[in-house]
Enzyme design. Structure first.
Site: not given
Ligand code: GLV
Length: 333
Positions: A232, A261, A280
């Site tokens: 993250r 984001e 992402h």
């Molecule tokens: C994606 O970011 C997840 O946490 O699966």
């Protein structure tokens, strides 16, 4: 959608952009279950206003968009999708390592800009993964999957386990914090920062990990280290990262996640040739997204059947039953 529609009336938000918050709350008030994306903020205020809700099923392993403690107190089960996405996310972490170390994105831009005139022995020199040291911060199922790949590539792998919130009981092989990964050695974080040529972040975002890579950690890194983040964005202090890139302390970064984001058009990160950024997409393969969707549906149907979700992030929750009459009225056939 097909599986859910066999059991319930389904209200679909059919847009890639997330629903405005007021709209999400309004529509969720009529729901026993919601299937959420990481972009949907399910906080205490949301849960207070959706008292009919019995289960929130997140199409993700990460849970930082959900107030887990409040959901538990409110009797709302939270499901997520651990295990099924570990290998795919690890593949992207390795792809970003290659992209930055071997300057793949930069080289592609160079060619498209018609700047490739001839072969020269010093053109686009990069760094080898083989023989380098990879430090993995967070050694859950994704960190371990990165370790296996890195070891196969001839990297020396060390890791610093992160002990945060207890993980869910995963039916699909989420083996968080099991320290068994042949060829990878646990070390204290300070040693990992000092010795690693590459650092891969694989921790969940929690109150303990928010900003855990800040000015001091960058200063403690080996000069020229490459940072890979598929976890993250907020695990890293982005301003400190930019300072470290400017000073050369950080030799490059491969980032699948950012503090904000999508990235702002004027974000300074966009100016660095040694930074590769993806939007992402850690778990974004056809097969893995299908598995995640199936598991997110299973998590909801478990609650409809009176059980906790099979991948329950708050196993201490006291499930509130869905009234039988209501379940019947929800059925479409
Ligand atoms: C994606 O970011 C997840 O946490 O699966």
């Amino acid at each position: 959608m097909r599986r859910l529609a066999e059991y319930a009336r389904v209200d679909l938000w059919d847009d890639d952009a997330p629903p405005p918050r007021a709209e999400l709350i309004r529509r969720s008030r009529a729901c026993d279950a919601i299937l959420t994306m990481v972009s949907d903020r399910i906080d205490a205020a949301f849960i207070r206003q959706t008292s009919r809700l019995r289960v929130v099923s997140n199409l993700a392993v990460g849970l930082d968009n959900i107030d887990l403690d409040f959901a538990t107190r409110a009797g709302v089960a939270v499901g997520h999708t651990p295990g099924v996405l570990a290998e795919t996310t690890a593949e992207l972490a390795i792809a970003l390592m290659f992209a930055v170390a071997r300057r793949v994105v930069e080289a592609d831009r160079f060619v498209r800009a018609r700047r490739w005139r001839m072969w020269t022995p010093r053109l686009m020199l990069g760094r080898d993964l083989a023989g380098s040291t990879l430090g993995i911060i967070g050694f859950g199922s994704i960190g371990q999957a990165v370790a296996r790949r890195a070891a196969a590539l001839g990297m020396n792998v060390i890791y610093a386990p992160h002990r945060g919130r207890p993980k869910s009981r995963s039916a699909r092989g989420g083996t968080e914090l099991s320290a068994s990964s042949p060829g990878a050695n646990p070390v204290p974080l300070a040693r990992l920062l000092a010795e690693s040529d590459f650092i891969s972040l694989n921790v969940p975002l929690t109150t303990e990990t928010r900003g855990m890579i800040g000015p001091e950690e960058f200063a403690a890194m080996k000069r020229g280290a490459i940072l890979i983040n598929t976890a993250r964005g907020a695990v890293v202090d982005q301003k400190a990262m930019i300072d470290a890139l400017r000073s050369g302390r950080l030799g490059g970064a491969g980032l699948d996640v950012l503090e904000t984001e999508p990235i702002a058009p004027d974000d300074p990160l966009l100016k660095f040739a040694n930074v590769a950024i993806t939007p992402h997409i850690g778990s974004a393969s056809h097969r893995t997204r299908q598995r995640m969707a199936e598991l997110a549906v299973d998590n909801i149907l478990d609650v409809f059947a009176g059980r906790r979700p099979r991948c329950c992030a708050n196993p201490k929750v006291r499930l509130r039953k869905i009234a039988a009459g209501r379940a019947r009225s929800n059925r479409v056939r």
